[in-house]
Design a protein around this motif. Structure first.
Motif, PDB file in Angstrom:
ATOM      1  N   MET A   1       0.834  -1.174   0.000  1.00  0.00           N
ATOM      2  CA  MET A   1       0.000   0.000   0.000  1.00  0.00           C
ATOM      3  C   MET A   1       0.885   1.245   0.000  1.00  0.00           C
ATOM      4  O   MET A   1       1.897   1.295   0.664  1.00  0.00           O
ATOM      5  N   SER A   2       0.457   2.226  -0.735  1.00  0.00           N
ATOM      6  CA  SER A   2       1.165   3.498  -0.760  1.00  0.00           C
ATOM      7  C   SER A   2       0.129   4.611  -0.882  1.00  0.00           C
ATOM      8  O   SER A   2      -0.718   4.576  -1.768  1.00  0.00           O
ATOM      9  N   ILE A   3       0.190   5.566   0.050  1.00  0.00           N
ATOM     10  CA  ILE A   3      -0.701   6.724   0.036  1.00  0.00           C
ATOM     11  C   ILE A   3       0.168   7.948   0.240  1.00  0.00           C
ATOM     12  O   ILE A   3       1.081   7.921   1.068  1.00  0.00           O
ATOM     13  N   TRP A   4      -0.093   9.010  -0.498  1.00  0.00           N
ATOM     14  CA  TRP A   4       0.585  10.274  -0.205  1.00  0.00           C
ATOM     15  C   TRP A   4      -0.344  11.420  -0.518  1.00  0.00           C
ATOM     16  O   TRP A   4      -1.236  11.301  -1.345  1.00  0.00           O
ATOM     17  N   TRP A   5      -0.121  12.511   0.196  1.00  0.00           N
ATOM     18  CA  TRP A   5      -0.864  13.745  -0.057  1.00  0.00           C
ATOM     19  C   TRP A   5       0.022  14.921   0.300  1.00  0.00           C
ATOM     20  O   TRP A   5       0.978  14.793   1.058  1.00  0.00           O
ATOM     21  N   SER A   6      -0.316  16.053  -0.305  1.00  0.00           N
ATOM     22  CA  SER A   6       0.455  17.268  -0.061  1.00  0.00           C
ATOM     23  C   SER A   6      -0.514  18.440   0.067  1.00  0.00           C
ATOM     24  O   SER A   6      -1.473  18.542  -0.700  1.00  0.00           O
ATOM     25  N   LEU A   7      -0.255  19.290   1.052  1.00  0.00           N
ATOM     26  CA  LEU A   7      -1.063  20.480   1.283  1.00  0.00           C
ATOM     27  C   LEU A   7      -0.189  21.716   1.158  1.00  0.00           C
ATOM     28  O   LEU A   7       0.958  21.713   1.598  1.00  0.00           O
ATOM     29  N   HIS A   8      -0.748  22.748   0.598  1.00  0.00           N
ATOM     30  CA  HIS A   8      -0.101  24.058   0.539  1.00  0.00           C
ATOM     31  C   HIS A   8      -0.963  24.945   1.429  1.00  0.00           C
ATOM     32  O   HIS A   8      -2.112  25.233   1.083  1.00  0.00           O
ATOM     33  N   LEU A   9      -0.438  25.323   2.599  1.00  0.00           N
ATOM     34  CA  LEU A   9      -1.230  26.013   3.613  1.00  0.00           C
ATOM     35  C   LEU A   9      -0.701  27.410   3.894  1.00  0.00           C
ATOM     36  O   LEU A   9       0.501  27.643   3.843  1.00  0.00           O
ATOM     37  N   ARG A  10      -1.625  28.318   4.219  1.00  0.00           N
ATOM     38  CA  ARG A  10      -1.230  29.662   4.648  1.00  0.00           C
ATOM     39  C   ARG A  10      -0.622  29.566   6.038  1.00  0.00           C
ATOM     40  O   ARG A  10      -1.018  28.731   6.833  1.00  0.00           O
ATOM     41  N   ARG A  11       0.315  30.463   6.324  1.00  0.00           N
ATOM     42  CA  ARG A  11       0.945  30.503   7.651  1.00  0.00           C
ATOM     43  C   ARG A  11      -0.013  31.152   8.645  1.00  0.00           C
ATOM     44  O   ARG A  11       0.182  32.268   9.077  1.00  0.00           O
ATOM     45  N   GLU A  12      -1.042  30.421   8.991  1.00  0.00           N
ATOM     46  CA  GLU A  12      -2.039  30.860   9.952  1.00  0.00           C
ATOM     47  C   GLU A  12      -2.246  29.730  10.949  1.00  0.00           C
ATOM     48  O   GLU A  12      -2.199  28.552  10.587  1.00  0.00           O
ATOM     49  N   ALA A  13      -2.512  30.093  12.194  1.00  0.00           N
ATOM     50  CA  ALA A  13      -2.688  29.083  13.242  1.00  0.00           C
ATOM     51  C   ALA A  13      -3.793  28.079  12.892  1.00  0.00           C
ATOM     52  O   ALA A  13      -3.695  26.899  13.228  1.00  0.00           O
ATOM     53  N   ALA A  14      -4.824  28.514  12.192  1.00  0.00           N
ATOM     54  CA  ALA A  14      -5.938  27.623  11.845  1.00  0.00           C
ATOM     55  C   ALA A  14      -5.520  26.495  10.904  1.00  0.00           C
ATOM     56  O   ALA A  14      -6.223  25.487  10.795  1.00  0.00           O
ATOM     57  N   SER A  15      -4.395  26.626  10.239  1.00  0.00           N
ATOM     58  CA  SER A  15      -3.955  25.577   9.326  1.00  0.00           C
ATOM     59  C   SER A  15      -3.409  24.359  10.061  1.00  0.00           C
ATOM     60  O   SER A  15      -3.411  23.254   9.521  1.00  0.00           O
ATOM     61  N   VAL A  16      -2.949  24.534  11.285  1.00  0.00           N
ATOM     62  CA  VAL A  16      -2.322  23.431  12.022  1.00  0.00           C
ATOM     63  C   VAL A  16      -3.320  22.305  12.308  1.00  0.00           C
ATOM     64  O   VAL A  16      -3.051  21.146  11.971  1.00  0.00           O
ATOM     65  N   PRO A  17      -4.488  22.583  12.892  1.00  0.00           N
ATOM     66  CA  PRO A  17      -5.429  21.477  13.119  1.00  0.00           C
ATOM     67  C   PRO A  17      -5.960  20.864  11.827  1.00  0.00           C
ATOM     68  O   PRO A  17      -6.300  19.682  11.797  1.00  0.00           O
ATOM     69  N   LEU A  18      -6.014  21.637  10.754  1.00  0.00           N
ATOM     70  CA  LEU A  18      -6.444  21.086   9.469  1.00  0.00           C
ATOM     71  C   LEU A  18      -5.484  19.988   9.023  1.00  0.00           C
ATOM     72  O   LEU A  18      -5.904  18.885   8.651  1.00  0.00           O
ATOM     73  N   ALA A  19      -4.186  20.266   9.051  1.00  0.00           N
ATOM     74  CA  ALA A  19      -3.184  19.272   8.655  1.00  0.00           C
ATOM     75  C   ALA A  19      -3.251  18.052   9.571  1.00  0.00           C
ATOM     76  O   ALA A  19      -3.191  16.902   9.114  1.00  0.00           O
ATOM     77  N   ARG A  20      -3.400  18.301  10.875  1.00  0.00           N
ATOM     78  CA  ARG A  20      -3.448  17.204  11.841  1.00  0.00           C
ATOM     79  C   ARG A  20      -4.667  16.307  11.597  1.00  0.00           C
ATOM     80  O   ARG A  20      -4.557  15.083  11.590  1.00  0.00           O
ATOM     81  N   ARG A  21      -5.843  16.914  11.363  1.00  0.00           N
ATOM     82  CA  ARG A  21      -7.049  16.114  11.125  1.00  0.00           C
ATOM     83  C   ARG A  21      -6.943  15.301   9.840  1.00  0.00           C
ATOM     84  O   ARG A  21      -7.400  14.156   9.788  1.00  0.00           O
ATOM     85  N   LEU A  22      -6.345  15.871   8.809  1.00  0.00           N
ATOM     86  CA  LEU A  22      -6.178  15.121   7.565  1.00  0.00           C
ATOM     87  C   LEU A  22      -5.275  13.908   7.784  1.00  0.00           C
ATOM     88  O   LEU A  22      -5.563  12.804   7.320  1.00  0.00           O
ATOM     89  N   LEU A  23      -4.171  14.102   8.515  1.00  0.00           N
ATOM     90  CA  LEU A  23      -3.271  12.985   8.796  1.00  0.00           C
ATOM     91  C   LEU A  23      -3.983  11.909   9.618  1.00  0.00           C
ATOM     92  O   LEU A  23      -3.919  10.723   9.289  1.00  0.00           O
ATOM     93  N   LEU A  24      -4.674  12.317  10.681  1.00  0.00           N
ATOM     94  CA  LEU A  24      -5.369  11.338  11.524  1.00  0.00           C
ATOM     95  C   LEU A  24      -6.436  10.583  10.731  1.00  0.00           C
ATOM     96  O   LEU A  24      -6.581   9.365  10.876  1.00  0.00           O
TER      97      LEU A  24
END
Length: 149
Positions: free
Chosen positions: A1-24
């Motif tokens: 199995m191989s999965i990958w994803w990439s996000l381009h996020l603004r340097r804003e505090a709200a981006s941190v939980p978004l990345a974390r939720r996607l990973l989880l």
């Protein structure tokens, strides 16, 4: 199995939980053990928080730059990379020093090193910016639908 994803996020505090939720969510769907998923999500949160706080280049008027998060689940390993466009590090790779017990900042790199199996922190050659990458060997739930074979 191989999965990958990439996000381009603004340097804003709200981006941190978004990345974390996607990973989880990705790890839960794939069937990764919840303890491993949690460790990686905390390490990712710390790396993203560092990119948000330190990843801009105010000297060049680029304080609202974005940063990139890329996650790879490949076979039995997960690799995460967080790349920003800040000034990078002068004098080589930063060392993670333990923070004072009453400090509100300064624990991120130490946490990442404790939670991951392998960590690399460096500057992007020639362009500035920092790349934080870390790996962890995956464990799987017994009912994992996407177990690597």
């Amino acid at each position: 199995m191989s999965i990958w994803w990439s996000l381009h996020l603004r340097r804003e505090a709200a981006s941190v939980p978004l990345a974390r939720r996607l990973l989880l969510g990705t790890m839960e769907t794939a069937g990764v053990d919840p303890d491993v998923s949690y460790d990686l999500s905390v390490a990712l949160s710390e790396a993203c928080a560092n990119a948000v706080e330190h990843g801009g280049d105010a000297a060049r008027g680029r304080s609202s730059e974005a940063y990139r998060v890329t996650a790879y689940l490949d076979g039995e390993k997960c690799r995460i990379e967080v790349t920003d466009s800040g000034p990078g590090f002068s004098g080589g790779t930063p060392t993670a020093r333990p923070a004072r017990a009453d400090a509100e900042h300064g624990r991120g790199l130490c946490l990442i090193r404790e939670l991951a199996d392998h960590v690399h922190i460096g500057s992007k050659p020639g362009r500035g910016g920092t790349v934080v990458s870390f790996d962890k060997i995956l464990k799987w739930r017994e009912d994992a639908p996407l177990i690597a074979v």
